[in-house]
Design an enzyme around this catalytic site. Structure first.
Site, mmCIF file in Angstrom:
data_model
loop_
_atom_site.group_PDB
_atom_site.id
_atom_site.type_symbol
_atom_site.label_atom_id
_atom_site.label_comp_id
_atom_site.label_asym_id
_atom_site.label_seq_id
_atom_site.Cartn_x
_atom_site.Cartn_y
_atom_site.Cartn_z
ATOM 1 C CG HIS A 89 18.808 25.162 -33.085
ATOM 2 N ND1 HIS A 89 18.798 26.287 -32.286
ATOM 3 C CD2 HIS A 89 18.398 24.142 -32.290
ATOM 4 C CE1 HIS A 89 18.405 25.954 -31.064
ATOM 5 N NE2 HIS A 89 18.165 24.653 -31.049
ATOM 6 C CG HIS A 136 16.889 17.933 -24.242
ATOM 7 N ND1 HIS A 136 15.834 18.593 -23.660
ATOM 8 C CD2 HIS A 136 17.237 18.682 -25.328
ATOM 9 C CE1 HIS A 136 15.550 19.687 -24.363
ATOM 10 N NE2 HIS A 136 16.390 19.750 -25.383
#
EC number: 1.11.1.21
Length: 730
Positions: free
Chosen positions: A96, A259
């Site tokens: 992020h 993920h």
């Protein structure tokens, strides 16, 4: 409670200095020049001679990594690690930090550590990353100025991957922290979190934005606008990652690789979650999102609202994510927090995933709507299947995509620091050849200047070509600039703003001079076209100064080289084509932003201050460097003569200005007494007389005693742009 009164005057004390109604409140459309003066030395706590690159070179990187590896499994009671491992949290933090990058203007990214500041530290998508940075504080405290927050956050992400069995592609340091939020970045115009007024037409996303909603890094994992449409989500995923410089394979690799680790958090209703860090009370000490749901942490954590892990072993690098994605059919359900997510239809999957905190509990895996798009999207699907069936290819693709994600905004490899810099040269790094020849000396420079001026090329042509080559530089992601001479390559040679037909003539003349010089050398001495283009601009400016009766010698440092077409990624350079360049009085089509705002935006990307922007534009106008050689803003009777005429004539009260159309893009300046047409100018020209701050700067250069200062300041600003990408000179 009584109002406090001043003990001297007896008057009621008011809000401290800096409060109250601001100019922007009265005049919301006022031109914002503050973005040209960010990160002032006045706000920087480091010593004036502090050199981060030199400090980083003293760092024992192996020791830092050892401490980071130890931190991964050192679970803290105040914020327990999922599965006893902080790795997934640090991967998300690094992702992020880097994932705000967008290709269109090069802004965002991990390069300066701004995840520490608003608005990023309080974006909904960054929920609970405040804890990740707080967990890193003891390591940052230990190594101090030798490693920036910006570098540490990315390194923590790398170490997280490595500690869970993944082999990364490499790591480069060199990201220097800033000390305040970056106000130049346009994150969108929405006034509420998760607003999406950035779309128009058939889901056309406003440029330069990349994220789908205010406060998100990429897409809404539940689906567009929170609606669980898998194929529509795939479209969002593709568009968003493309705008962040990733192709389809890189997108699949990043999502599937990222993920592979960790879980989502949605243990209870979002109504239990307190304010974000910037709105949290003082006693929270910079932390936010305090939850009142049971313990508020560990298994009771509320984050995105989605709940669960993607695969059986959330802290191990394996093929579990892709295998799980394709193994099951999926049912749409809602999480305990009320968010849309998907679970397997097969009851046997119900106990395949361990609980993050209670070894006695088991769960089914989950997928988000965005995850399922990797399977169902007609382009993503075959890529994901190929990766599933070829683990080594998948691992290599993820390693490369992760490295690109976390290093995309650092610029060329010459800025990379540390022992883990990969040797392989990657096309997205905009490589240029190394200097493999003897450089030209002072006598050569003087001789070449004479040949350039005798070539038949005008002052305007030489200046315009040098500016066109160098002014592609973006301080945001350190791309562009004169090094590489990519102005002669696709796509830049075909950009409208570069006037391709005229550019081809100029380049042919310059290449002739280059060939003649290089072929006449007996040794290894050569001049690159990149150097010759910049030298041509210098020679022309010196001639323009002589035309005004002044002698100038512009500084020039050779050392640029010429990139090849094979070293140039056409797509990623194509988005750099200027839609506006006020320095050349160029505007392509209509824009939602006024031309003067786009001028300031370009000046900021060039790292110019307001005075530098002012003197450069005024000088370029009298040098006749406009696009198409238009006369707009050429406020002089002696073009190609380096004078302060632009400022003198702009501020002349004998001229009355009027718009010539309803759009107010072009203006005529007429003699107040006779009505005779004197000049034409654009919004970009007239703003230097209209805006009070810019007028104050223009007045400096319009004064009778300012010619020498004008020349010195113009040369300084010009040289700054010409050398903006010369990181070897820093």
């Amino acid at each position: 409670m009584e109002e406090k009164k001043c003990p001297v005057t007896g008057h009621t004390q008011h809000t401290p200095t800096g409060g109250g109604t601001k100019n922007k409140d009265w005049w919301p459309n006022q031109l914002n020049l503050n973005i040209l003066h960010q990160n002032s030395a006045l706000g920087n706590p480091m010593d004036p001679d502090f050199n981060y690159a030199e400090e980083f070179k003293k760092l024992d990187l192996a020791a830092v990594k050892k401490d980071l590896y130890a931190l991964m499994t050192d679970s803290q009671d105040w914020w327990p690690a999922d599965y006893g491992h902080y790795g997934p949290l640090f991967i998300r933090m690094a992702w992020h930090s880097a994932g705000t990058y967008r290709l269109n203007d090069g802004r965002g990214g991990a390069g300066d550590g701004t995840q520490r500041f608003a608005p990023l530290n309080s974006w909904p998508d960054n929920v609970n990353l405040d804890k990740a940075r707080r967990l890193l504080w003891p390591i940052k405290q230990k190594y101090g100025k030798k490693i920036s927050w910006a570098d540490l956050m990315v390194l923590a992400g790398n170490c997280a991957l490595e500690s869970m069995g993944f082999k990364t592609f490499g790591f480069a340091g060199g990201r220097e922290d800033v000390w305040e939020p970056q106000e130049d970045i346009y994150w969108g115009s929405e006034g509420e979190w998760l607003g999406d007024q950035r779309y128009s037409g058939d889901r056309d996303l406003e440029n330069p934005l990349a994220a789908v909603q205010m406060g998100l890094i990429y897409v809404n994992p539940e689906g567009p606008n929170g609606q669980p449409s898998v194929l529509a989500s795939g479209r969002d995923v593709r568009d968003t990652f493309k705008r962040m410089a990733m192709n389809d394979e890189e997108t699949v690799a990043l999502v599937a690789g990222g993920h592979t680790f960790g879980k989502c958090h949605g243990a209870g209703p979002a109504s239990h979650v307190g304010p974000e860090p910037e709105a949290a009370p003082l006693e929270e000490q910079g932390l936010g999102w305090k939850s009142t749901f049971r313990s508020g942490k560990g298994g009771d954590t509320i984050g995105s609202g989605i709940e669960g892990a993607w695969k059986p072993n959330p802290t191990t690098w394996d093929m579990g994510y892709l295998e799980t994605l394709f193994k099951y059919d999926w049912d749409l359900v809602k999480s305990p927090a009320g968010a849309w997510q998907w679970v397997p239809t097969d009851p046997a999957a119900a106990d395949t995933v361990q609980d993050a905190h209670d070894p006695a509990k088991r769960h089914a895996p989950m997928m988000t709507t965005a995850d399922l798009s990797l399977r169902m999207d007609p382009i993503f699907g075959p890529i994901a299947k190929r990766f599933r069936d070829n683990p080594e290819e998948f691992a290599d693709a993820f390693a490369r995509a992760w490295f690109k994600l976390t290093h995309r905004d650092m610029g060329p490899r010459s800025r990379y620091l540390g022992p883990e810099v990969p040797e392989e040269e990657l096309i997205w790094q905009d490589p240029v050849p190394p200097v493999d020849h003897e450089l030209i000396d002072e006598q050569d420079i003087a001789d070449l200047k004479a040949k350039l001026l005798a070539s038949g090329l005008s002052v305007s042509q030489l200046v315009s070509t040098a500016w066109a080559s160098a002014s592609t530089f973006r301080g945001s992601d350190k791309r562009g600039g004169a090094n590489g001479a990519r102005i002669r390559l696709a796509p830049q040679k075909d950009w409208e703003i570069n006037q391709p037909a005229q550019l081809a003539e100029v380049l042919a003349a310059l290449e002739g001079i280059q060939t003649e010089f290089n072929s006449s050398q007996s040794g290894t001495k050569k001049v690159s076209l990149a150097d010759l283009i910049v030298l041509g601009g210098a020679a022309a400016i010196e001639q323009a100064a002589r035309n005004a009766g002044h002698t100038l010698v512009l500084p020039f440092t050779p050392g640029r080289t010429d990139a090849t077409q094979e070293q140039t990624e056409i797509y990623s350079f194509a988005v750099m084509e200027p839609k506006a360049d006020g320095f050349r009085n160029y505007l392509k089509g209509k824009s939602s932003a006024p031309a003067e705002e786009m001028l300031v935006d370009r000046a900021q990307l060039l790292t110019l201050t307001a005075p530098e922007m002012t003197v450069l534009l005024g000088g370029l106008r009298v040098l006749n460097a406009n696009y198409g050689q238009s006369k707009h803003g050429v406020f002089t009777q002696r073009p190609e003569t380096l004078t302060n005429d632009f400022f003198v004539n702009l501020l002349d009260m004998g001229t009355e200005w009027k718009a010539v159309s309803e759009e107010k893009a072009l203006y005529e300046g007429r003699d107040r007494a006779t009505g005779e047409l004197k000049w034409t100018g654009t919004r970009v020209d007239l703003v230097f007389g209209s805006n009070s701050q810019l007028r104050a700067l223009a007045e400096v250069y319009a004064c009778s005693d300012s010619q020498d200062k004008f020349l010195q300041d113009f040369v300084s600003a010009w040289n700054k742009v010409m050398n903006a990408d010369r990181f070897d000179l820093a």
